[in-house]
Design a protein around this motif. Sequence first.
Motif, PDB file in Angstrom:
ATOM      1  N   GLN A  68      40.581  63.752  42.741  1.00 29.99           N
ATOM      2  CA  GLN A  68      40.989  64.250  41.427  1.00 29.99           C
ATOM      3  C   GLN A  68      40.948  63.177  40.342  1.00 29.99           C
ATOM      4  O   GLN A  68      41.217  63.462  39.182  1.00 29.99           O
ATOM      5  CB  GLN A  68      42.407  64.820  41.510  1.00 29.99           C
ATOM      6  N   MET A  69      40.617  61.956  40.712  1.00 29.10           N
ATOM      7  CA  MET A  69      40.591  60.850  39.754  1.00 29.10           C
ATOM      8  C   MET A  69      39.356  60.967  38.876  1.00 29.10           C
ATOM      9  O   MET A  69      38.239  61.103  39.369  1.00 29.10           O
ATOM     10  CB  MET A  69      40.585  59.512  40.502  1.00 29.10           C
ATOM     11  N   PRO A  70      39.533  60.921  37.546  1.00 33.09           N
ATOM     12  CA  PRO A  70      38.368  60.982  36.661  1.00 33.09           C
ATOM     13  C   PRO A  70      37.567  59.686  36.710  1.00 33.09           C
ATOM     14  O   PRO A  70      38.088  58.640  37.127  1.00 33.09           O
ATOM     15  CB  PRO A  70      39.001  61.163  35.275  1.00 33.09           C
ATOM     16  N   PHE A  71      36.323  59.741  36.303  1.00 29.20           N
ATOM     17  CA  PHE A  71      35.501  58.538  36.209  1.00 29.20           C
ATOM     18  C   PHE A  71      36.043  57.674  35.081  1.00 29.20           C
ATOM     19  O   PHE A  71      36.245  58.147  33.964  1.00 29.20           O
ATOM     20  CB  PHE A  71      34.036  58.904  35.946  1.00 29.20           C
ATOM     21  N   LEU A  72      36.308  56.425  35.360  1.00 30.74           N
ATOM     22  CA  LEU A  72      36.848  55.490  34.377  1.00 30.74           C
ATOM     23  C   LEU A  72      35.925  54.278  34.296  1.00 30.74           C
ATOM     24  O   LEU A  72      36.031  53.356  35.106  1.00 30.74           O
ATOM     25  CB  LEU A  72      38.260  55.047  34.771  1.00 30.74           C
ATOM     26  N   PRO A  73      35.002  54.269  33.348  1.00 22.11           N
ATOM     27  CA  PRO A  73      34.070  53.138  33.264  1.00 22.11           C
ATOM     28  C   PRO A  73      34.816  51.849  32.949  1.00 22.11           C
ATOM     29  O   PRO A  73      35.829  51.849  32.251  1.00 22.11           O
ATOM     30  CB  PRO A  73      33.129  53.528  32.128  1.00 22.11           C
ATOM     31  N   ASN A  74      34.308  50.757  33.472  1.00 22.50           N
ATOM     32  CA  ASN A  74      34.862  49.418  33.238  1.00 22.50           C
ATOM     33  C   ASN A  74      36.294  49.253  33.728  1.00 22.50           C
ATOM     34  O   ASN A  74      37.029  48.414  33.214  1.00 22.50           O
ATOM     35  CB  ASN A  74      34.773  49.045  31.755  1.00 22.50           C
ATOM     36  N   ALA A  75      36.709  50.033  34.676  1.00 20.55           N
ATOM     37  CA  ALA A  75      38.059  49.919  35.217  1.00 20.55           C
ATOM     38  C   ALA A  75      38.127  48.802  36.251  1.00 20.55           C
ATOM     39  O   ALA A  75      37.119  48.371  36.797  1.00 20.55           O
ATOM     40  CB  ALA A  75      38.480  51.241  35.858  1.00 20.55           C
ATOM     41  N   VAL A  76      39.343  48.357  36.510  1.00 22.17           N
ATOM     42  CA  VAL A  76      39.632  47.398  37.568  1.00 22.17           C
ATOM     43  C   VAL A  76      40.254  48.170  38.713  1.00 22.17           C
ATOM     44  O   VAL A  76      41.109  49.037  38.499  1.00 22.17           O
ATOM     45  CB  VAL A  76      40.608  46.312  37.058  1.00 22.17           C
ATOM     46  N   LEU A  77      39.825  47.888  39.934  1.00 22.84           N
ATOM     47  CA  LEU A  77      40.397  48.517  41.121  1.00 22.84           C
ATOM     48  C   LEU A  77      41.197  47.476  41.881  1.00 22.84           C
ATOM     49  O   LEU A  77      40.657  46.450  42.295  1.00 22.84           O
ATOM     50  CB  LEU A  77      39.295  49.089  42.018  1.00 22.84           C
ATOM     51  N   LEU A  78      42.498  47.728  42.048  1.00 26.40           N
ATOM     52  CA  LEU A  78      43.367  46.835  42.807  1.00 26.40           C
ATOM     53  C   LEU A  78      43.508  47.341  44.231  1.00 26.40           C
ATOM     54  O   LEU A  78      43.848  48.502  44.450  1.00 26.40           O
ATOM     55  CB  LEU A  78      44.770  46.779  42.192  1.00 26.40           C
ATOM     56  N   SER A 114      53.235  47.083  38.112  1.00 34.78           N
ATOM     57  CA  SER A 114      53.423  47.601  36.752  1.00 34.78           C
ATOM     58  C   SER A 114      52.133  47.583  35.936  1.00 34.78           C
ATOM     59  O   SER A 114      52.033  48.262  34.911  1.00 34.78           O
ATOM     60  CB  SER A 114      54.508  46.813  36.025  1.00 34.78           C
ATOM     61  N   ALA A 115      51.131  46.835  36.376  1.00 36.66           N
ATOM     62  CA  ALA A 115      49.845  46.782  35.660  1.00 36.66           C
ATOM     63  C   ALA A 115      48.982  48.012  35.936  1.00 36.66           C
ATOM     64  O   ALA A 115      48.021  48.275  35.219  1.00 36.66           O
ATOM     65  CB  ALA A 115      49.078  45.526  36.052  1.00 36.66           C
ATOM     66  N   ILE A 116      49.327  48.780  36.961  1.00 33.89           N
ATOM     67  CA  ILE A 116      48.523  49.945  37.336  1.00 33.89           C
ATOM     68  C   ILE A 116      48.699  51.053  36.306  1.00 33.89           C
ATOM     69  O   ILE A 116      49.804  51.511  36.044  1.00 33.89           O
ATOM     70  CB  ILE A 116      48.901  50.455  38.736  1.00 33.89           C
ATOM     71  N   THR A 117      47.598  51.482  35.731  1.00 33.22           N
ATOM     72  CA  THR A 117      47.629  52.601  34.783  1.00 33.22           C
ATOM     73  C   THR A 117      47.223  53.913  35.453  1.00 33.22           C
ATOM     74  O   THR A 117      47.529  54.981  34.943  1.00 33.22           O
ATOM     75  CB  THR A 117      46.684  52.341  33.589  1.00 33.22           C
ATOM     76  N   HIS A 118      46.516  53.816  36.573  1.00 29.96           N
ATOM     77  CA  HIS A 118      46.030  54.988  37.288  1.00 29.96           C
ATOM     78  C   HIS A 118      46.231  54.792  38.798  1.00 29.96           C
ATOM     79  O   HIS A 118      45.349  54.260  39.474  1.00 29.96           O
ATOM     80  CB  HIS A 118      44.550  55.228  36.996  1.00 29.96           C
ATOM     81  N   GLY A 126      35.950  50.849  50.278  1.00 31.79           N
ATOM     82  CA  GLY A 126      34.699  51.603  50.383  1.00 31.79           C
ATOM     83  C   GLY A 126      34.875  53.069  50.028  1.00 31.79           C
ATOM     84  O   GLY A 126      34.063  53.639  49.290  1.00 31.79           O
ATOM     85  N   ILE A 127      35.923  53.686  50.532  1.00 31.64           N
ATOM     86  CA  ILE A 127      36.175  55.100  50.226  1.00 31.64           C
ATOM     87  C   ILE A 127      36.427  55.273  48.738  1.00 31.64           C
ATOM     88  O   ILE A 127      35.859  56.165  48.091  1.00 31.64           O
ATOM     89  CB  ILE A 127      37.359  55.628  51.057  1.00 31.64           C
ATOM     90  N   LEU A 128      37.267  54.433  48.167  1.00 30.76           N
ATOM     91  CA  LEU A 128      37.588  54.547  46.749  1.00 30.76           C
ATOM     92  C   LEU A 128      36.366  54.313  45.871  1.00 30.76           C
ATOM     93  O   LEU A 128      36.107  55.087  44.938  1.00 30.76           O
ATOM     94  CB  LEU A 128      38.716  53.579  46.372  1.00 30.76           C
ATOM     95  N   LEU A 129      35.606  53.271  46.160  1.00 34.83           N
ATOM     96  CA  LEU A 129      34.408  53.017  45.345  1.00 34.83           C
ATOM     97  C   LEU A 129      33.382  54.141  45.494  1.00 34.83           C
ATOM     98  O   LEU A 129      32.684  54.466  44.537  1.00 34.83           O
ATOM     99  CB  LEU A 129      33.789  51.669  45.698  1.00 34.83           C
ATOM    100  N   SER A 130      33.306  54.743  46.659  1.00 33.07           N
ATOM    101  CA  SER A 130      32.397  55.868  46.851  1.00 33.07           C
ATOM    102  C   SER A 130      32.729  57.005  45.899  1.00 33.07           C
ATOM    103  O   SER A 130      31.828  57.635  45.328  1.00 33.07           O
ATOM    104  CB  SER A 130      32.489  56.355  48.298  1.00 33.07           C
ATOM    105  N   HIS A 131      33.999  57.258  45.699  1.00 29.39           N
ATOM    106  CA  HIS A 131      34.421  58.336  44.794  1.00 29.39           C
ATOM    107  C   HIS A 131      34.416  57.890  43.330  1.00 29.39           C
ATOM    108  O   HIS A 131      34.033  58.656  42.452  1.00 29.39           O
ATOM    109  CB  HIS A 131      35.822  58.818  45.162  1.00 29.39           C
TER     110      HIS A 131
END
Length: 128
Positions: A71-81, A95-99, A119-124
Amino acid sequence: LGTMIRIADWFGVAHIVCSTDTVEWYNPKVIQSTMGSFLRVNHWYTLLPSWLEKLRVPVIGAVLNGVPVQQMPFLPNAVLLIGSEGSGIRQAILSAITHPVTIPGKGQAESLNAAVAAGILLSHLTGK
Protein backbone atom coordinates in the motif's frame (compact mmCIF):
# COMPACT_ATOMS: atom_id res chain seq x y z
CA LEU A 1 26.01 -5.62 4.39
CA GLY A 2 27.46 -7.32 1.32
CA THR A 3 24.13 -8.81 0.34
CA MET A 4 22.44 -5.45 0.86
CA ILE A 5 25.01 -3.79 -1.42
CA ARG A 6 24.30 -6.39 -4.11
CA ILE A 7 20.54 -5.88 -3.71
CA ALA A 8 20.97 -2.10 -3.94
CA ASP A 9 22.96 -2.53 -7.15
CA TRP A 10 20.25 -4.79 -8.60
CA PHE A 11 17.54 -2.20 -7.96
CA GLY A 12 19.61 0.77 -9.14
CA VAL A 13 20.23 2.29 -5.72
CA ALA A 14 23.35 4.39 -6.17
CA HIS A 15 24.11 5.31 -2.54
CA ILE A 16 24.19 3.54 0.81
CA VAL A 17 24.70 5.50 4.02
CA CYS A 18 25.85 3.41 6.99
CA SER A 19 25.97 4.16 10.69
CA THR A 20 29.47 4.47 12.07
CA ASP A 21 29.19 1.10 13.81
CA THR A 22 28.12 -0.88 10.75
CA VAL A 23 30.52 -3.55 9.50
CA GLU A 24 33.38 -2.17 7.40
CA TRP A 25 32.55 -1.85 3.66
CA TYR A 26 35.85 -3.45 2.65
CA ASN A 27 35.60 -6.38 5.05
CA PRO A 28 36.58 -9.47 3.00
CA LYS A 29 33.26 -11.22 3.71
CA VAL A 30 31.33 -8.11 2.67
CA ILE A 31 33.32 -7.76 -0.55
CA GLN A 32 32.89 -11.44 -1.43
CA SER A 33 29.13 -11.36 -0.95
CA THR A 34 28.69 -8.26 -3.15
CA MET A 35 29.90 -10.16 -6.22
CA GLY A 36 31.42 -6.92 -7.52
CA SER A 37 28.53 -4.61 -6.66
CA PHE A 38 30.67 -2.72 -4.13
CA LEU A 39 32.33 -1.07 -7.15
CA ARG A 40 29.02 0.35 -8.42
CA VAL A 41 27.35 1.56 -5.21
CA ASN A 42 28.68 4.62 -3.38
CA HIS A 43 28.89 4.56 0.39
CA TRP A 44 29.34 6.82 3.39
CA TYR A 45 29.65 6.24 7.11
CA THR A 46 28.11 8.91 9.31
CA LEU A 47 26.27 9.61 12.53
CA LEU A 48 22.75 8.87 11.32
CA PRO A 49 20.72 11.06 13.73
CA SER A 50 22.39 14.30 12.60
CA TRP A 51 22.46 13.22 8.94
CA LEU A 52 18.76 12.38 8.95
CA GLU A 53 17.88 15.72 10.59
CA LYS A 54 19.24 17.55 7.54
CA LEU A 55 17.26 15.58 4.96
CA ARG A 56 14.39 17.14 3.06
CA VAL A 57 13.15 13.92 1.45
CA PRO A 58 10.76 11.17 2.60
CA VAL A 59 12.28 8.69 5.03
CA ILE A 60 10.79 5.21 4.78
CA GLY A 61 11.47 3.06 7.83
CA ALA A 62 11.12 -0.72 7.98
CA VAL A 63 9.18 -1.36 11.19
CA LEU A 64 6.81 -4.04 12.44
CA ASN A 65 3.78 -1.74 12.72
CA GLY A 66 3.92 0.29 9.51
CA VAL A 67 1.81 0.51 6.39
CA PRO A 68 1.89 -2.75 4.41
CA VAL A 69 4.48 -2.36 1.67
CA GLN A 70 1.87 -3.20 -0.97
CA GLN A 71 0.00 0.00 0.00
CA MET A 72 3.04 2.29 0.10
CA PRO A 73 3.01 4.91 -2.67
CA PHE A 74 6.04 5.44 -4.89
CA LEU A 75 8.23 8.08 -3.25
CA PRO A 76 11.04 9.24 -5.55
CA ASN A 77 14.33 10.19 -3.90
CA ALA A 78 13.31 8.66 -0.59
CA VAL A 79 15.66 7.18 1.99
CA LEU A 80 14.99 3.62 3.17
CA LEU A 81 16.05 2.81 6.73
CA ILE A 82 16.76 -0.82 7.59
CA GLY A 83 17.65 -1.66 11.17
CA SER A 84 19.57 -4.54 12.62
CA GLU A 85 17.99 -7.98 12.62
CA GLY A 86 17.96 -8.23 16.39
CA SER A 87 16.95 -4.70 17.40
CA GLY A 88 15.38 -3.03 14.39
CA ILE A 89 15.84 0.69 13.82
CA ARG A 90 17.46 2.49 16.73
CA GLN A 91 15.30 4.61 18.99
CA ALA A 92 17.47 7.66 18.25
CA ILE A 93 16.40 7.71 14.60
CA LEU A 94 12.81 6.43 14.75
CA SER A 95 11.52 10.00 14.87
CA ALA A 96 13.10 10.69 11.44
CA ILE A 97 10.75 8.19 9.77
CA THR A 98 8.05 9.94 7.76
CA HIS A 99 6.66 6.77 6.18
CA PRO A 100 6.70 3.62 8.34
CA VAL A 101 6.42 0.45 6.26
CA THR A 102 6.10 -3.22 7.09
CA ILE A 103 6.27 -6.50 5.21
CA PRO A 104 3.17 -8.46 6.22
CA GLY A 105 3.93 -12.04 7.18
CA LYS A 106 1.76 -15.12 7.41
CA GLY A 107 3.96 -17.46 9.44
CA GLN A 108 5.39 -17.51 12.93
CA ALA A 109 8.85 -15.98 12.39
CA GLU A 110 9.37 -12.89 14.52
CA SER A 111 11.49 -11.07 11.94
CA LEU A 112 13.27 -11.24 8.59
CA ASN A 113 16.96 -11.09 7.80
CA ALA A 114 17.83 -7.40 7.18
CA ALA A 115 19.04 -8.06 3.63
CA VAL A 116 15.95 -10.11 2.78
CA ALA A 117 13.75 -7.28 4.09
CA ALA A 118 15.72 -4.75 2.03
CA GLY A 119 15.22 -6.84 -1.10
CA ILE A 120 11.48 -7.22 -0.58
CA LEU A 121 11.02 -3.54 0.19
CA LEU A 122 13.11 -2.33 -2.74
CA SER A 123 11.23 -4.71 -5.03
CA HIS A 124 7.98 -2.95 -4.12
CA LEU A 125 9.26 0.58 -3.60
CA THR A 126 11.33 0.99 -6.76
CA GLY A 127 8.74 -0.43 -9.10
CA LYS A 128 11.31 -2.71 -10.75
